[in-house]
Design an enzyme around this catalytic site. Structure first.
Site, PDB file in Angstrom:
ATOM      1  N   HIS A   1       0.826  -1.201   0.000  1.00  0.00           N
ATOM      2  CA  HIS A   1       0.000   0.000   0.000  1.00  0.00           C
ATOM      3  C   HIS A   1       0.865   1.258   0.000  1.00  0.00           C
ATOM      4  O   HIS A   1       1.859   1.342   0.719  1.00  0.00           O
ATOM      5  CB  HIS A   1      -0.924   0.018   1.212  1.00  0.00           C
ATOM      6  CG  HIS A   1      -2.116  -0.880   1.066  1.00  0.00           C
ATOM      7  ND1 HIS A   1      -2.834  -0.977  -0.111  1.00  0.00           N
ATOM      8  CD2 HIS A   1      -2.730  -1.718   1.950  1.00  0.00           C
ATOM      9  CE1 HIS A   1      -3.836  -1.824   0.054  1.00  0.00           C
ATOM     10  NE2 HIS A   1      -3.796  -2.294   1.292  1.00  0.00           N
TER      11      HIS A   1
ATOM     12  N   CYS B   1       0.147   1.817  -5.439  1.00  0.00           N
ATOM     13  CA  CYS B   1      -0.795   2.726  -6.100  1.00  0.00           C
ATOM     14  C   CYS B   1      -0.197   4.129  -6.233  1.00  0.00           C
ATOM     15  O   CYS B   1       0.711   4.513  -5.496  1.00  0.00           O
ATOM     16  CB  CYS B   1      -2.106   2.784  -5.323  1.00  0.00           C
ATOM     17  SG  CYS B   1      -3.034   1.231  -5.359  1.00  0.00           S
TER      18      CYS B   1
END
Length: 226
Positions: free
Chosen positions: A147, A204
């Site tokens: 993440h 991301c």
């Protein structure tokens, strides 16, 4: 007269509604903050605990190898390697949730345990080895995802030539960053297998985006000699 009565009745009703909305928002905020705190605490406890277990397993493995190489004239005392340490690597290897290893990028302060899989429960606690990609020490493309707002947040500071270390029970493997790029989620060719040992980190992007980020930040590194 009727208008005044209705207006007088409306004001307390509106005040009660506003108080209810305020209390509801406060409650929701407390719940969200509590959940976030629990997630952060769970990740820290997992990383600390598994990091400690991993270090013990490495020390036990090293001690076992060194003791087997000792000359018979200088035997290692039986208690030199505690039984708990000798069994540590076996205990970890036999656990279904055991980490695959650890990733470190010293210059940017990144250090995290690696688990198998990229489902949400896994990525809440660790970075994940992408199933179907190579493993450290194998020829091919090792894919690791994390993440952008937790363990892989430091990747926003990655630079070319930065060194990445992957440590597993099989040894330590070093890689050097030679490229970074921003791609769409559908561009899965970044995980294609080359004829060399490659490491690909994916998170991301943008890093500061609020919500589900629309793109992916990719780091490519090639293995270098130890």
């Amino acid at each position: 007269m009727n208008f005044r009565i209705k207006r007088h009745m409306f004001i307390p009703t509106r005040a009660r509604s506003l108080r209810w909305i305020r209390n509801a928002l406060i409650t929701i905020g407390i719940v969200l903050l509590s959940y976030t705190a629990l997630v952060l605490l769970d990740r820290k406890m997992y990383q600390d605990d598994e990091g400690w277990r991993f270090e013990r397993a490495l020390k036990a493995s090293t001690a076992t190898v060194e003791s087997s190489d000792q000359d018979q004239a200088f035997p290692v005392p039986p208690l030199a390697v505690p039984e708990s340490m000798r069994n540590e690597s076996l205990t970890i290897a036999n656990r279904n949730d055991a980490p695959l290893g650890r990733i470190e990028i010293s210059r940017i302060g990144l250090r995290a345990m690696i688990m198998e899989g990229i489902d949400e429960p896994t990525l809440r606690r660790a970075v994940g080895h992408i199933p179907g990609t190579a493993l450290p020490g194998q020829k091919g493309n090792i894919g690791i995802a994390g993440h952008r707002d937790t363990l892989f947040r430091a990747l926003r500071n990655i630079r070319l030539q930065d060194e990445i270390a992957l440590t597993t029970s099989q040894g330590s493997f070093r890689y050097q960053v030679n490229a970074t790029k921003i791609v769409d989620p559908a561009e899965v060719q970044v995980l294609d297998n080359p004829n060399s040992e490659v490491l690909t980190l994916i998170t991301c992007y943008p890093f500061s985006f609020i919500g589900s980020a629309p793109r992916r930040f990719v780091v490519r590194a090639y293995r270098i000699a130890d």
